[in-house]
Design an enzyme around this catalytic site. Structure first.
Site, PDB file in Angstrom:
ATOM      1  N   SER A   1      19.307  55.802  -0.921  1.00 47.31           N
ATOM      2  CA  SER A   1      20.032  56.884  -0.252  1.00 47.31           C
ATOM      3  C   SER A   1      20.056  56.652   1.250  1.00 47.31           C
ATOM      4  CB  SER A   1      19.377  58.229  -0.554  1.00 47.31           C
ATOM      5  OG  SER A   1      19.961  59.248   0.247  1.00 47.31           O
TER       6      SER A   1
ATOM      7  N   GLY B   1      15.355  65.288   3.032  1.00 57.16           N
ATOM      8  CA  GLY B   1      14.646  64.141   2.489  1.00 57.16           C
ATOM      9  C   GLY B   1      13.143  64.296   2.651  1.00 57.16           C
TER      10      GLY B   1
ATOM     11  N   MET C   1      18.477  67.335  -9.827  1.00 58.51           N
ATOM     12  CA  MET C   1      17.720  67.413  -8.586  1.00 58.51           C
ATOM     13  C   MET C   1      16.256  67.677  -8.915  1.00 58.51           C
ATOM     14  SD  MET C   1      19.803  66.739  -6.170  1.00 58.51           S
ATOM     15  CE  MET C   1      18.581  67.036  -4.879  1.00 58.51           C
TER      16      MET C   1
ATOM     17  N   MET D   1      26.995  67.838  -1.549  1.00 58.17           N
ATOM     18  CA  MET D   1      26.225  69.079  -1.467  1.00 58.17           C
ATOM     19  C   MET D   1      26.967  70.024  -0.525  1.00 58.17           C
ATOM     20  SD  MET D   1      22.276  67.725  -1.449  1.00 58.17           S
ATOM     21  CE  MET D   1      22.556  66.137  -0.667  1.00 58.17           C
TER      22      MET D   1
ATOM     23  N   HIS E   1      23.723  55.337  -2.403  1.00 59.70           N
ATOM     24  CA  HIS E   1      23.846  56.778  -2.560  1.00 59.70           C
ATOM     25  C   HIS E   1      24.167  57.420  -1.210  1.00 59.70           C
ATOM     26  CE1 HIS E   1      23.121  60.493  -4.841  1.00 59.70           C
ATOM     27  NE2 HIS E   1      22.541  60.971  -3.744  1.00 59.70           N
TER      28      HIS E   1
ATOM     29  N   HIS F   1      27.369  62.075  -3.331  1.00 61.84           N
ATOM     30  CA  HIS F   1      26.812  63.345  -3.798  1.00 61.84           C
ATOM     31  C   HIS F   1      27.245  64.435  -2.821  1.00 61.84           C
ATOM     32  CE1 HIS F   1      22.820  65.773  -4.546  1.00 61.84           C
ATOM     33  NE2 HIS F   1      23.890  66.407  -4.975  1.00 61.84           N
TER      34      HIS F   1
ATOM     35  N   MET G   1      26.558  66.673   3.240  1.00 58.62           N
ATOM     36  CA  MET G   1      26.048  68.043   3.314  1.00 58.62           C
ATOM     37  C   MET G   1      26.814  68.808   4.393  1.00 58.62           C
ATOM     38  SD  MET G   1      21.953  67.396   2.767  1.00 58.62           S
ATOM     39  CE  MET G   1      21.717  66.395   4.216  1.00 58.62           C
TER      40      MET G   1
ATOM     41  N   GLY H   1      15.315  57.531  -1.161  1.00 60.12           N
ATOM     42  CA  GLY H   1      15.644  57.463   0.256  1.00 60.12           C
ATOM     43  C   GLY H   1      14.463  57.054   1.092  1.00 60.12           C
TER      44      GLY H   1
ATOM     45  N   ASP I   1      17.189  62.705  -8.375  1.00 61.51           N
ATOM     46  CA  ASP I   1      17.182  62.633  -6.921  1.00 61.51           C
ATOM     47  C   ASP I   1      16.162  63.613  -6.373  1.00 61.51           C
ATOM     48  OD1 ASP I   1      17.721  62.481  -4.222  1.00 61.51           O
ATOM     49  OD2 ASP I   1      19.830  63.064  -4.372  1.00 61.51           O
ATOM     50  N   GLY I   2      15.161  63.067  -5.668  1.00 57.16           N
ATOM     51  CA  GLY I   2      14.198  63.927  -4.995  1.00 57.16           C
ATOM     52  C   GLY I   2      12.767  63.508  -5.258  1.00 57.16           C
TER      53      GLY I   2
ATOM     54  N   ASP J   1      24.812  61.045   0.642  1.00 58.16           N
ATOM     55  CA  ASP J   1      24.666  62.500   0.565  1.00 58.16           C
ATOM     56  C   ASP J   1      25.516  63.171   1.639  1.00 58.16           C
ATOM     57  OD1 ASP J   1      22.696  62.978  -1.535  1.00 58.16           O
ATOM     58  OD2 ASP J   1      21.294  61.925  -0.230  1.00 58.16           O
TER      59      ASP J   1
END
Length: 227
Positions: free
Chosen positions: A11, A147, A140, A71, A36, A69, A40, A200, A178-179, A38
């Protein structure tokens, strides 16, 4: 690296933005399977990250699939720009998509693979009417937006239940997590049924090179698989 039944998706949210192109190339060269991204918006989740111009900027430096992704609220407003910028996979949040089937169809019409993401408290039952149409489901394993959070142990049961459901309906959809994914959690989620691991902080950190960090993830999974 032996044949494996999972992918690593570094990520870039945790990368050094001043060296973004180099970081993406390093992840690619080290065997990252997807990149990946993200996005946001500061509304669906508190932070603002970046948008389609970053997809466009990194597209020329890697041939690996760009796993985007979203968000964001109103993800349908961003799908076309992301696709035109070079996204291969577009994942929207079920919590932000009252017209989910329309969004999934739009993603496919744009020539991308379509994914849906679920926050930790969102039940799998929310996928009842859409699961057969999906190319990817993203679970998630932290609350989205920041992160470096710790993996939620309750996620294992959710991943395993989704794995069983996908197998029962004969779906080839990827099961992405993810997470909080690092060398201490990677094996657990793969054993539960995940096929794509978003990492990430575990990849882009100062404890080693990107290549060393990706190898550490693989080694952790492989070590558990032979026990």
């Amino acid at each position: 690296m032996p044949d494996k039944n999972y992918k690593i998706a570094p990520s870039i949210l945790s990368s050094d933005f001043a060296r973004l192109g180099e970081e993406v190339q390093a992840a690619d060269a080290a065997g990252g399977d997807w990149i990946h991204v993200d996005i946001m918006d500061g509304h669906f989740v508190p932070p603002i990250s970046f948008g389609s111009p970053i997809i466009n900027a990194i597209r020329p430096v890697t041939s690996k699939p760009l796993d985007v992704h979203l968000m964001v609220q109103h993800p349908e407003r961003h799908l076309e720009d992301c696709a035109k910028s070079g996204a291969d996979i577009l994942t929207v949040h079920i919590e932000a998509s009252p017209h989910l089937q329309r969004n999934i169809q739009m993603i496919k019409d744009l020539g991308c693979r379509a994914g849906v993401s679920l926050n930790p408290a969102t039940p799998l039952s929310s996928l009842d009417e859409i699961l057969p149409e999906l190319d990817l489901v993203l679970i998630m394993t932290v609350n989205p937006g920041f992160g470096g959070q710790s993996y939620l142990p309750s996620s294992r049961r959710k991943i395993a239940r989704l794995r069983q459901w996908l197998d029962e309906i004969g779906s080839q959809a990827e099961l992405e997590v993810d997470g909080g994914i690092h060398a201490g959690t990677a094996a657990e989620v793969v054993q539960a049924g995940a096929t794509v691991l978003v990492a990430g902080s575990a990849v882009f950190n100062d404890r080693g090179s990107v290549a060393e960090n990706i190898k550490r993830l693989h080694d952790a999974v492989e070590a558990r698989s032979v026990v």
